[in-house]
Design a protein around this motif. Structure first.
Motif, PDB file in Angstrom:
ATOM      1  N   ILE A   4       0.840  -1.191   0.000  1.00 21.21           N
ATOM      2  CA  ILE A   4       0.000   0.000   0.000  1.00 21.21           C
ATOM      3  C   ILE A   4       0.876   1.243   0.000  1.00 21.21           C
ATOM      4  N   GLN A   5       0.456   2.253  -0.741  1.00 15.24           N
ATOM      5  CA  GLN A   5       1.067   3.585  -0.688  1.00 15.24           C
ATOM      6  C   GLN A   5      -0.069   4.592  -0.593  1.00 15.24           C
ATOM      7  N   HIS A   6       0.220   5.755  -0.084  1.00 10.58           N
ATOM      8  CA  HIS A   6      -0.783   6.790   0.164  1.00 10.58           C
ATOM      9  C   HIS A   6      -1.844   6.302   1.149  1.00 10.58           C
ATOM     10  N   ASP A   7      -1.439   5.455   2.051  1.00  8.76           N
ATOM     11  CA  ASP A   7      -2.252   4.971   3.176  1.00  8.76           C
ATOM     12  C   ASP A   7      -3.369   4.007   2.807  1.00  8.76           C
ATOM     13  N   THR A   8      -4.002   4.183   1.637  1.00  9.65           N
ATOM     14  CA  THR A   8      -5.204   3.392   1.353  1.00  9.65           C
ATOM     15  C   THR A   8      -5.277   2.838  -0.073  1.00  9.65           C
ATOM     16  N   VAL A   9      -4.195   2.932  -0.834  1.00 13.32           N
ATOM     17  CA  VAL A   9      -4.273   2.541  -2.248  1.00 13.32           C
ATOM     18  C   VAL A   9      -3.433   1.297  -2.514  1.00 13.32           C
ATOM     19  N   ALA A  10      -4.042   0.305  -3.167  1.00  9.01           N
ATOM     20  CA  ALA A  10      -3.328  -0.917  -3.570  1.00  9.01           C
ATOM     21  C   ALA A  10      -2.361  -0.554  -4.689  1.00  9.01           C
ATOM     22  N   TYR A  11      -1.059  -0.576  -4.401  1.00 10.00           N
ATOM     23  CA  TYR A  11      -0.102   0.024  -5.329  1.00 10.00           C
ATOM     24  C   TYR A  11       1.115  -0.849  -5.614  1.00 10.00           C
ATOM     25  N   THR A  12       0.955  -2.158  -5.551  1.00 13.64           N
ATOM     26  CA  THR A  12       2.074  -3.050  -5.857  1.00 13.64           C
ATOM     27  C   THR A  12       2.669  -2.740  -7.222  1.00 13.64           C
TER      28      THR A  12
ATOM     29  N   GLY B   7      -5.753  -9.590   1.551  1.00 13.69           N
ATOM     30  CA  GLY B   7      -6.812  -8.979   2.339  1.00 13.69           C
ATOM     31  C   GLY B   7      -6.507  -7.572   2.792  1.00 13.69           C
ATOM     32  N   SER B   8      -5.241  -7.244   2.980  1.00 14.84           N
ATOM     33  CA  SER B   8      -4.893  -5.913   3.477  1.00 14.84           C
ATOM     34  C   SER B   8      -5.094  -4.839   2.424  1.00 14.84           C
ATOM     35  N   MET B   9      -5.244  -5.242   1.144  1.00 18.95           N
ATOM     36  CA  MET B   9      -5.502  -4.240   0.112  1.00 18.95           C
ATOM     37  C   MET B   9      -6.712  -4.590  -0.762  1.00 18.95           C
TER      38      MET B   9
END
Length: 584
Positions: free
Chosen positions: A198-206, A311-313
């Protein structure tokens, strides 16, 4: 002796820099634009390309660097607009140029440039630009980028303490490892134990910031290996493990799945294939610093089979031998979509259950002009209110924004046999639309179900079964209950009580109990500029044309407790689809 070490490492970095940079000198116009921070970064990028070309233009580059320093990027300049250009984008490129031209760059010039970098990126730990968040600790990819910048500045300036500061920034020794890149997080930015990033606290960003982090860490490890500043933090295994845990599940035939690329899907020159190549390049470089057991496995990387839950993203991925599926969900924890900086203007429904189907026979479905041409109101897997939407992120400043949802239920669970299930409690954005959406992933199918589907806004509600990019092929065979249909473009057709349908080259669709199905084959015309007007990523106005075949279920106006059920059979034949329908 120490000077020799600095030069040795600078030579090593120059080799790293040249390994993955292609120069297209014919396309570079030395048009230096300092009208804002984004164009300043682009101007430096043009100079880096010239420097990499090595075509004898050194004097021109030196003069241009002086111009940019005097008119834009200098220690006393005010950090306006997007902080990233000042603290990461421009200094990284400037230092790349300094490495490439170090034998020709006057000492006085280098001193000025290093002083500027010191002003805007003194360490990897803190955001320099002040604001309501100050002081802001850097995390994830931003920390990794800044650590590399600080390391390069230290090597160019012969400052061993600064190189050590860069190394220690990876582990966040300043703040007791709170934001270390080499530890698992339980909230905020970074790698999670379940493989999420995650980046920007709430975005799935792999597939965007995650690849940036992987690349920067791989470069720092390779750069400092064997030196007095070698990275020895045992926690670096978190990054090594992430190759198989976080990145590999989202690669399909060298393409990084768009489900984890956030607003980057709207960037014309950053396609899934481009980012996939960058990820594989970073893995190859990382192998040089990893223990032999890791490197040996990475040489034979293949797509992992079965069902994977992140699950975390709020993401799930299902891999079969000839196809893969990825599902984008959202919740009060994970954003529906991210917009801002003029990017991803039509990302409204990408986190509302968009289902991506990747097929070995058609790996370029999303690569080939999908985002500028697909109907953004009809993304496969989603249930949507047909309200017209405004562009998001246009004229809303230069920051980024994550659009959240109020629901708690979003996620999946693996079951025995490599299969799995997922669920989303859907709350329509700006709408009274509510629905419980579920998916079951099996050996050869994805079953989609919806219950408690209601809305009261006086607008039509649709569930999108398919919206396939057929490129320029308007003749693909389409069959409904065994009857081939006319392929005329632009004609919306409605079918009642449909048991099954088949789309040539894509697969089959089964509707247990029958369904009222709407079908539309159309040519769609779009531009990259319509979805990305970012200063440094702006798409062009060239028209992109693609043929799409869309299928959807019309739930009517303001439905009450409606539902649906359909089964996707990726890659199935017409005969196989008919047989499956007879069994259900």
């Amino acid at each position: 002796m120490r000077e020799a070490i600095f030069e040795e490492l600078l030579v090593r970095y120059e080799q790293l820099l040249r390994r993955r940079t292609e120069t297209e000198i014919a396309e570079i116009q030395l048009d230096l634009d300092v009208s804002d921070e984004g164009h300043t970064t682009l101007s430096y990028a043009r100079l880096r390309t010239l420097a990499l070309a090595g075509d004898g233009s050194t004097d021109t580059i030196v003069d241009a660097l002086r111009f940019l320093h005097e008119n834009a990027y200098r220690p006393d300049a005010e950090e306006t607009g997007n902080w990233w250009h000042w603290e990461i984008g421009t200094p990284r490129i400037l230092l790349d140029i300094c490495v490439l031209l170090r034998a020709h760059l006057p000492d006085a010039d280098l001193t000025r440039y290093l002083a500027t970098v010191q002003r805007f990126c003194p360490d990897a730990d803190r955001r320099t630009k002040t604001g309501p968040w100050s002081p802001l600790a850097e995390t994830g990819a931003n920390r990794a980028d800044k650590a590399l910048i600080v390391a390069l500045a230290g090597l160019l300036g012969g400052d061993s303490e600064r190189v050590a500061l860069a190394r220690d920034g990876l582990s966040d020794l300043r703040d007791g490892r709170t934001n270390s890149l080499f530890r698992y997080v339980t909230s905020g930015d970074g790698f999670y134990e379940d493989g999420s990033f995650i980046q920007h606290d709430t975005v799935a960003y792999t597939g965007s910031y995650g690849v940036v982090l992987l690349t920067s860490v791989a470069e720092i490890l390779a750069l400092l290996r064997g030196s007095p500043w070698e990275v020895t933090d045992p926690g670096v295994s978190v990054v090594f493990d992430a190759v198989e845990r976080s990145f590999l599940p989202f690669l399909f035939e060298g393409r990084m799945m768009d489900t984890v690329r956030g607003r980057a899907v709207a960037r014309q020159h950053s396609r899934d294939l481009d980012i996939g190549a960058a990820a594989l390049d970073a893995i190859e470089l990382l192998a040089q610093s990893a223990p032999a057991s890791y490197a040996a496995r990475w040489k034979t990387l293949e797509r992992p089979d079965g069902f994977h839950v992140f699950g975390s993203m709020d993401r799930v991925v299902h891999h079969r031998p000839r196809w893969s599926a990825a599902l984008s969900l959202s919740s009060e924890r994970i954003a529906r979509y991210e917009c801002g900086n003029g990017e991803n203007l039509h990302g409204w429904y990408t986190g509302d259950g968009m289902l991506y189907i990747y097929d070995l026979d058609d790996p370029d479905h999303y690569t080939d002009g999908f985002w500028p041409t697909v109907d953004p109101y009809r993304l496969p897997g989603t249930t949507v209110d047909t309200q017209r939407r405004e562009d998001v992120g246009r004229g809303a400043g230069r920051g980024t924004g994550a659009i959240m949802a109020p629901n708690r239920i979003a996620g999946g669970a693996a079951v025995e046999g490599g299969f799995g299930t997922a669920e989303l409690d859907l709350y329509g954005e700006g709408s009274t639309l509510r629905a419980r959406k579920k998916w079951h992933f099996t050996d050869d199918a994805v079953m989609a179900l919806g219950t408690d589907l209601s809305a009261s806004d006086g607008r039509r509600i649709e569930t999108i079964v398919e919206n396939r990019n057929l490129r320029a092929d308007a003749t693909r065979r389409f069959v409904v209950d065994g009857v081939a249909q006319d392929a005329e473009l632009g004609l919306e057709r409605r079918y009642h009580g449909v048991q099954w349908a088949y789309l040539e080259g894509v697969g089959g669709y089964v509707f247990p109990g029958g369904a009222d199905l709407v079908s539309l084959r159309e040519e769609r015309v779009g531009t990259w500029h319509a979805i990305d007007i970012g200063v440094s990523t702006e798409g062009d106005d060239v028209e992109v044309r693609r043929i799409y075949h869309a299928l959807w279920l019309d739930h009517g106006v303001s439905p009450r407790r409606a539902g649906y059920m359909y089964v996707l059979l990726p890659g199935a034949s017409e005969e196989g689809t008919a047989r499956r329908a007879a069994q259900l």
